[in-house]
Scaffold this motif. Sequence first.
Motif, PDB file in Angstrom:
ATOM      1  N   MET A  20       0.898  -1.191  -0.039  1.00  0.00           N
ATOM      2  CA  MET A  20       0.024  -0.063  -0.028  1.00  0.00           C
ATOM      3  C   MET A  20       0.756   1.379   0.026  1.00  0.00           C
ATOM      4  SD  MET A  20      -2.397  -1.227   2.974  1.00  0.00           S
ATOM      5  CE  MET A  20      -1.206  -2.321   3.917  1.00  0.00           C
ATOM      6  N   GLY A  21       0.555   2.188  -0.944  1.00  0.00           N
ATOM      7  CA  GLY A  21       1.436   3.380  -0.927  1.00  0.00           C
ATOM      8  C   GLY A  21       1.318   4.131   0.132  1.00  0.00           C
ATOM      9  N   TRP A  22       2.405   4.596   0.693  1.00  0.00           N
ATOM     10  CA  TRP A  22       2.596   5.430   1.664  1.00  0.00           C
ATOM     11  C   TRP A  22       2.300   5.022   3.276  1.00  0.00           C
ATOM     12  CZ3 TRP A  22       5.202   9.413   0.156  1.00  0.00           C
ATOM     13  CH2 TRP A  22       4.914   9.988  -0.940  1.00  0.00           C
ATOM     14  N   VAL A  23       1.939   3.586   3.197  1.00  0.00           N
ATOM     15  CA  VAL A  23       1.626   2.690   4.109  1.00  0.00           C
ATOM     16  C   VAL A  23       2.543   1.643   4.413  1.00  0.00           C
ATOM     17  CG1 VAL A  23      -0.045   1.285   5.435  1.00  0.00           C
ATOM     18  CG2 VAL A  23      -0.872   3.196   3.976  1.00  0.00           C
ATOM     19  N   ALA A 257       1.630  19.028  -9.389  1.00  0.00           N
ATOM     20  CA  ALA A 257       3.014  19.958  -8.898  1.00  0.00           C
ATOM     21  C   ALA A 257       3.600  19.579  -7.490  1.00  0.00           C
ATOM     22  CB  ALA A 257       2.759  21.498  -8.875  1.00  0.00           C
ATOM     23  N   GLU A 258       2.645  19.219  -6.696  1.00  0.00           N
ATOM     24  CA  GLU A 258       2.982  18.708  -5.312  1.00  0.00           C
ATOM     25  C   GLU A 258       3.629  17.353  -5.427  1.00  0.00           C
ATOM     26  OE1 GLU A 258       3.398  18.253  -1.080  1.00  0.00           O
ATOM     27  OE2 GLU A 258       3.433  19.699  -2.553  1.00  0.00           O
ATOM     28  N   LEU A 259       3.014  16.571  -6.119  1.00  0.00           N
ATOM     29  CA  LEU A 259       3.934  15.014  -6.645  1.00  0.00           C
ATOM     30  C   LEU A 259       4.988  15.236  -7.278  1.00  0.00           C
ATOM     31  CD1 LEU A 259       3.383  11.946  -6.902  1.00  0.00           C
ATOM     32  CD2 LEU A 259       2.505  12.237  -8.952  1.00  0.00           C
ATOM     33  N   ARG A 260       5.157  16.188  -8.331  1.00  0.00           N
ATOM     34  CA  ARG A 260       6.502  16.288  -8.783  1.00  0.00           C
ATOM     35  C   ARG A 260       7.513  16.789  -7.872  1.00  0.00           C
ATOM     36  NH1 ARG A 260       8.615  21.072 -11.320  1.00  0.00           N
ATOM     37  NH2 ARG A 260       9.954  20.511 -13.029  1.00  0.00           N
ATOM     38  N   GLN A 287      -9.047  14.416 -15.392  1.00  0.00           N
ATOM     39  CA  GLN A 287      -9.025  12.644 -14.664  1.00  0.00           C
ATOM     40  C   GLN A 287      -7.719  12.283 -14.735  1.00  0.00           C
ATOM     41  OE1 GLN A 287     -12.645  11.265 -16.623  1.00  0.00           O
ATOM     42  NE2 GLN A 287     -13.663  11.327 -14.788  1.00  0.00           N
ATOM     43  N   VAL A 288      -7.083  12.491 -15.959  1.00  0.00           N
ATOM     44  CA  VAL A 288      -5.769  11.983 -16.221  1.00  0.00           C
ATOM     45  C   VAL A 288      -4.846  12.389 -15.182  1.00  0.00           C
ATOM     46  CG1 VAL A 288      -3.856  11.692 -18.134  1.00  0.00           C
ATOM     47  CG2 VAL A 288      -5.938  11.134 -18.708  1.00  0.00           C
ATOM     48  N   LEU A 289      -4.851  13.708 -14.985  1.00  0.00           N
ATOM     49  CA  LEU A 289      -3.961  14.494 -14.000  1.00  0.00           C
ATOM     50  C   LEU A 289      -4.111  14.018 -12.667  1.00  0.00           C
ATOM     51  CD1 LEU A 289      -3.312  18.283 -15.419  1.00  0.00           C
ATOM     52  CD2 LEU A 289      -1.922  16.477 -15.194  1.00  0.00           C
ATOM     53  N   LEU A 290      -5.382  13.928 -12.315  1.00  0.00           N
ATOM     54  CA  LEU A 290      -5.703  13.245 -11.038  1.00  0.00           C
ATOM     55  C   LEU A 290      -5.283  11.820 -10.659  1.00  0.00           C
ATOM     56  CD1 LEU A 290      -9.284  14.808 -10.412  1.00  0.00           C
ATOM     57  CD2 LEU A 290      -7.338  15.183  -8.980  1.00  0.00           C
ATOM     58  N   ALA A 291      -5.350  11.216 -11.720  1.00  0.00           N
ATOM     59  CA  ALA A 291      -5.011   9.685 -11.485  1.00  0.00           C
ATOM     60  C   ALA A 291      -3.162   9.899 -11.406  1.00  0.00           C
ATOM     61  CB  ALA A 291      -5.193   9.069 -12.975  1.00  0.00           C
ATOM     62  N   ALA A 292      -2.598  10.721 -12.366  1.00  0.00           N
ATOM     63  CA  ALA A 292      -1.387  10.738 -12.154  1.00  0.00           C
ATOM     64  C   ALA A 292      -0.818  11.127 -10.777  1.00  0.00           C
ATOM     65  CB  ALA A 292      -0.642  11.591 -13.272  1.00  0.00           C
ATOM     66  N   THR A 296      -0.540  11.686  -4.285  1.00  0.00           N
ATOM     67  CA  THR A 296      -0.455  13.095  -3.138  1.00  0.00           C
ATOM     68  C   THR A 296      -1.670  12.918  -2.252  1.00  0.00           C
ATOM     69  OG1 THR A 296      -1.418  14.559  -4.623  1.00  0.00           O
ATOM     70  CG2 THR A 296       0.977  14.412  -4.731  1.00  0.00           C
ATOM     71  N   LEU A 297      -2.981  12.709  -2.890  1.00  0.00           N
ATOM     72  CA  LEU A 297      -4.233  12.591  -1.904  1.00  0.00           C
ATOM     73  C   LEU A 297      -3.960  11.488  -1.086  1.00  0.00           C
ATOM     74  CD1 LEU A 297      -6.811  12.847  -5.158  1.00  0.00           C
ATOM     75  CD2 LEU A 297      -6.397  14.594  -3.451  1.00  0.00           C
ATOM     76  N   LEU A 298      -3.339  10.375  -1.496  1.00  0.00           N
ATOM     77  CA  LEU A 298      -3.336   9.378  -0.425  1.00  0.00           C
ATOM     78  C   LEU A 298      -2.125   9.838   0.652  1.00  0.00           C
ATOM     79  CD1 LEU A 298      -3.334   6.251  -2.777  1.00  0.00           C
ATOM     80  CD2 LEU A 298      -4.983   6.730  -1.181  1.00  0.00           C
ATOM     81  N   ARG A 299      -1.219  10.405   0.310  1.00  0.00           N
ATOM     82  CA  ARG A 299      -0.027  11.053   1.086  1.00  0.00           C
ATOM     83  C   ARG A 299      -0.781  11.773   2.310  1.00  0.00           C
ATOM     84  NH1 ARG A 299       3.622  14.751   2.503  1.00  0.00           N
ATOM     85  NH2 ARG A 299       5.556  13.966   2.901  1.00  0.00           N
TER      86      ARG A 299
END
Length: 362
Positions: A20-23, A257-260, A287-292, A296-299
């Motif tokens: 699990m990412g970040w977990v 930008a935050e993920l980058r 949606q593509v950008l959100l998917a990419a 960051t939302l999970l983090r």
Amino acid sequence: METALTRLVGVRHPLVQTGMGWVAGPRLVSATARAGALGILASATMTVDQLRDAVKEVRSRTTAPFGVNLRADAADAGDRVRVLVEEGVRVASFALAPSRELITELKEAGVVVLPSVGARRHAEKVVAWGADAVLVQGGEGGGHTGEVATTVLLPQVVDAVDVPVVAAGGFCDGRGLVAALAYGAAGVAMGTRFLLTSDSTVPDAVKARYLAATVRDVTVTRAVDGLPHRMLRSDLVDALERAGRVRALGQAVRRAAELRRLTGLTWRGMLRDGRALRHGKDLSWSQVLLAANTPTLLRAAMVDGRTDLGVMAAGQVTGLIDDLPSCAELVERVMAEAEEVLGRLTLMADGPRAADDPATSA
């Protein structure tokens, strides 16, 4: 309990903690491994150097086997595979089907290849390419998920392939393990159940949100990245579902930008990944950008504890969990429950024969 899975990867118990990412960082993975189950390190949110450091940290905490989860479509997948080979990692798991070439490279180095699949045809494909086992996730599972329930998907895959099958989606205890074994699986994988342990680094306030959730509080939404995503219902999820395209695009750009900043990805790399994701799917570019940048939302939730700014991937089994044991306590409890259930079933099966046996009744 020995199964085809325990023999394949060298663990004591047929239990897998998912990547699990970040977990699933070094602390959780090493605690799982010390408990005798297979811990999977999540690498998608790490750079290659961070991955190597994380693998070494797990190695410093335990000598037990563990695995690393990789993104098969990552531009640097080859570099990450080399880290696994050079560091002697036992298992490579994949959320998306790895290429035939990646599978061959890993197998030649003695690494067990364990892709995750959500359909029988995907299992057949990766096994034909040489995968050593498959992890089958039914629709009950957290994160990106499908529509077919584990109880339907699992027997389909077991009947279709001749390698060990690990069942995922809806498991949290020994009863579930026995049920999966009865379907023909060689073990079970659990994400939410291992997330909700004292060894998990997820903030306590976030764990409390999970523990308070009922089965009805777990939803599947496409609002985050255009794909079915199972998570806890929250104000943010509601807002994303109500947001128009312009607002969603603005949110996507800010999070990209935050993920980058966090991962060192280039804009070109993110757009390339986005185009690959969009191919064959009816997704808007927002949606593509959100998917990419869903990481960051999970983090925001899983690392920073900001449930107002992040999403919380969750399996439906969340509604059945009400405590935070250590990984050692959890594994011991699951295996004890499984042995108890197997014992009851054995008594049920032997009961009529034992009653009719003159030697037994004498």
